[in-house]
Write a protein that holds these residues in place. Structure first.
Motif, PDB file in Angstrom:
ATOM      1  N   UNK A 120     -58.864  59.104  83.932  1.00 42.00           N
ATOM      2  CA  UNK A 120     -58.835  59.615  82.803  1.00 42.00           C
ATOM      3  C   UNK A 120     -57.753  59.534  81.686  1.00 42.00           C
ATOM      4  N   UNK A 121     -56.632  60.248  82.378  1.00 50.27           N
ATOM      5  CA  UNK A 121     -55.431  60.279  81.609  1.00 50.27           C
ATOM      6  C   UNK A 121     -54.793  58.724  80.989  1.00 50.27           C
ATOM      7  N   UNK A 122     -54.949  57.681  81.899  1.00 50.79           N
ATOM      8  CA  UNK A 122     -54.766  56.531  81.478  1.00 50.79           C
ATOM      9  C   UNK A 122     -55.395  55.781  80.522  1.00 50.79           C
ATOM     10  N   UNK A 123     -56.758  56.395  80.457  1.00 56.66           N
ATOM     11  CA  UNK A 123     -57.493  55.671  79.272  1.00 56.66           C
ATOM     12  C   UNK A 123     -57.765  56.648  78.171  1.00 56.66           C
ATOM     13  N   UNK A 124     -56.955  57.573  78.129  1.00 59.31           N
ATOM     14  CA  UNK A 124     -57.296  58.923  77.201  1.00 59.31           C
ATOM     15  C   UNK A 124     -58.653  59.293  77.072  1.00 59.31           C
ATOM     16  N   UNK A 125     -59.227  59.254  78.333  1.00 57.20           N
ATOM     17  CA  UNK A 125     -60.542  59.997  78.143  1.00 57.20           C
ATOM     18  C   UNK A 125     -60.701  61.550  78.256  1.00 57.20           C
ATOM     19  N   UNK A 126     -61.033  62.293  77.256  1.00 51.14           N
ATOM     20  CA  UNK A 126     -60.878  63.616  77.382  1.00 51.14           C
ATOM     21  C   UNK A 126     -62.159  64.545  77.357  1.00 51.14           C
ATOM     22  N   UNK A 127     -63.293  63.513  77.737  1.00 46.67           N
ATOM     23  CA  UNK A 127     -64.512  64.261  78.014  1.00 46.67           C
ATOM     24  C   UNK A 127     -64.840  64.877  79.409  1.00 46.67           C
ATOM     25  N   UNK A 128     -64.877  66.208  79.606  1.00 55.01           N
ATOM     26  CA  UNK A 128     -65.362  66.773  80.910  1.00 55.01           C
ATOM     27  C   UNK A 128     -66.853  66.854  80.868  1.00 55.01           C
ATOM     28  N   UNK A 217     -43.985  52.930  74.488  1.00 49.12           N
ATOM     29  CA  UNK A 217     -43.590  54.288  74.808  1.00 49.12           C
ATOM     30  C   UNK A 217     -44.833  55.180  75.063  1.00 49.12           C
ATOM     31  N   UNK A 218     -45.986  55.160  74.328  1.00 42.45           N
ATOM     32  CA  UNK A 218     -47.402  55.985  74.335  1.00 42.45           C
ATOM     33  C   UNK A 218     -48.035  55.867  75.661  1.00 42.45           C
ATOM     34  N   UNK A 219     -47.990  54.580  76.112  1.00 44.23           N
ATOM     35  CA  UNK A 219     -48.427  54.220  77.361  1.00 44.23           C
ATOM     36  C   UNK A 219     -47.988  54.775  78.446  1.00 44.23           C
ATOM     37  N   UNK A 220     -46.427  54.471  78.276  1.00 44.73           N
ATOM     38  CA  UNK A 220     -45.503  54.874  79.545  1.00 44.73           C
ATOM     39  C   UNK A 220     -45.803  56.553  79.453  1.00 44.73           C
ATOM     40  N   UNK A 221     -45.794  57.155  78.610  1.00 47.77           N
ATOM     41  CA  UNK A 221     -46.141  58.840  78.641  1.00 47.77           C
ATOM     42  C   UNK A 221     -47.391  58.881  79.367  1.00 47.77           C
ATOM     43  N   UNK A 222     -48.360  58.178  79.072  1.00 49.39           N
ATOM     44  CA  UNK A 222     -49.777  58.519  79.894  1.00 49.39           C
ATOM     45  C   UNK A 222     -49.567  58.108  81.408  1.00 49.39           C
ATOM     46  N   UNK A 223     -48.710  56.918  81.306  1.00 48.18           N
ATOM     47  CA  UNK A 223     -48.682  56.579  83.116  1.00 48.18           C
ATOM     48  C   UNK A 223     -47.969  57.687  83.829  1.00 48.18           C
ATOM     49  N   UNK A 224     -46.739  58.203  83.071  1.00 50.43           N
ATOM     50  CA  UNK A 224     -45.823  59.014  83.805  1.00 50.43           C
ATOM     51  C   UNK A 224     -46.950  60.215  84.058  1.00 50.43           C
ATOM     52  N   UNK A 225     -47.530  60.792  83.070  1.00 48.65           N
ATOM     53  CA  UNK A 225     -48.287  62.047  83.356  1.00 48.65           C
ATOM     54  C   UNK A 225     -49.492  61.720  84.380  1.00 48.65           C
ATOM     55  N   UNK A 226     -49.882  60.672  84.327  1.00 51.46           N
ATOM     56  CA  UNK A 226     -51.214  60.373  85.184  1.00 51.46           C
ATOM     57  C   UNK A 226     -50.901  60.492  86.847  1.00 51.46           C
TER      58      UNK A 226
END
Length: 242
Positions: A120-128, A217-226
């Motif tokens: 979800x983080x990698x896809x920037x999916x924020x639906x719960x 950079x944006x995708x890199x942040x998502x990857x590290x967070x994931x």
């Protein structure tokens, strides 16, 4: 039970949790507030996490069947799978008179499989999506009974943030669902379409968490967070080959 494609329980008296949840103490407290008896069936490995009275079954054998028949008024009992290790075959589903449900934290039939909130983080999916479905002899394939969608708050950055928020919403969703059954609500069953969906393969930090520095950079942040807490974290090589 099911009648005319609707799920309901006329007079709910007891809840049987099968498995384990991090918030099972909260669920028990809700049951007590709603004056429902609570029973817990767990597997050998999951029972190590339980600090309340429970019984252990690792399979649905004759002993399991006799325990259910001897201890519960099935028509007035809701059986809830909480990450159960037990496989529910047609015999058990019939024995429980279709009063067996499972809570799930995604938009079934989307997002089946593994990987949790990392995908979800990698896809920037924020639906719960809090969802409860009837258990059939498939894996998370039974018709949907009820669901509620919300948006993950902006402070949710890493998997642990998403999980903590999900658990908070799950407790609320559970309470409202059980209260609705007690109040006599009937739920229209909604079959999961077979022609849509997405299966997420499991992720492994050891195999999948190496950083590709060619990412934007944006995708890199998502990857590290994931791959952050509760996982070991993303990795990279330093001066490889030197």
């Amino acid at each position: 039970m099911i009648k005319s494609n609707e799920f309901y329980i006329k007079k709910l008296e007891a809840i049987v949790f099968i498995g384990f949840s991090e918030v099972i103490a909260n669920l028990i407290e809700i049951n007590q507030e709603l004056r429902l008896n609570t029973h817990i069936i767990s597997s050998s490995d999951q029972s190590k996490e339980l600090k309340v009275k429970h019984i252990i079954f690792d399979k649905t054998d004759k002993k399991f069947i006799n325990y259910i028949k001897d201890n519960f008024n099935i028509n007035n009992t809701l059986f809830i799978s909480l990450g159960s290790r037990i496989i529910f075959n047609n015999q058990i589903i019939k024995l429980l008179n279709n009063n067996l449900v499972n809570f799930h934290g995604t938009r079934l039939p989307y997002d089946s499989g593994g990987g949790g909130f990392s995908w979800a983080i990698l896809r920037e999916d924020r639906l719960n999506n809090q969802l409860v479905h009837l258990v059939d002899n498939g894996i998370d394939t039974g018709p949907v009974i009820d669901n509620k969608v919300s948006i993950f708050p902006s402070y949710c950055k890493i998997p642990m943030d998403f999980e903590n928020y999900r658990l908070e919403r799950f407790i609320d969703f559970y309470k409202n669902f059980i209260r609705s059954i007690i109040n006599g609500k009937t739920f229209e069953l909604k079959p999961q379409p077979e022609y849509i969906g997405r299966y997420n393969p499991r992720l492994s930090t050891k195999d999948n968490a190496y950083i590709n520095w060619n990412y934007k950079p944006h995708d890199l942040i998502n990857f590290i967070n994931a791959f952050d807490d509760p996982y070991p974290g993303a990795m990279t090589f330093l001066n490889r080959g030197n």
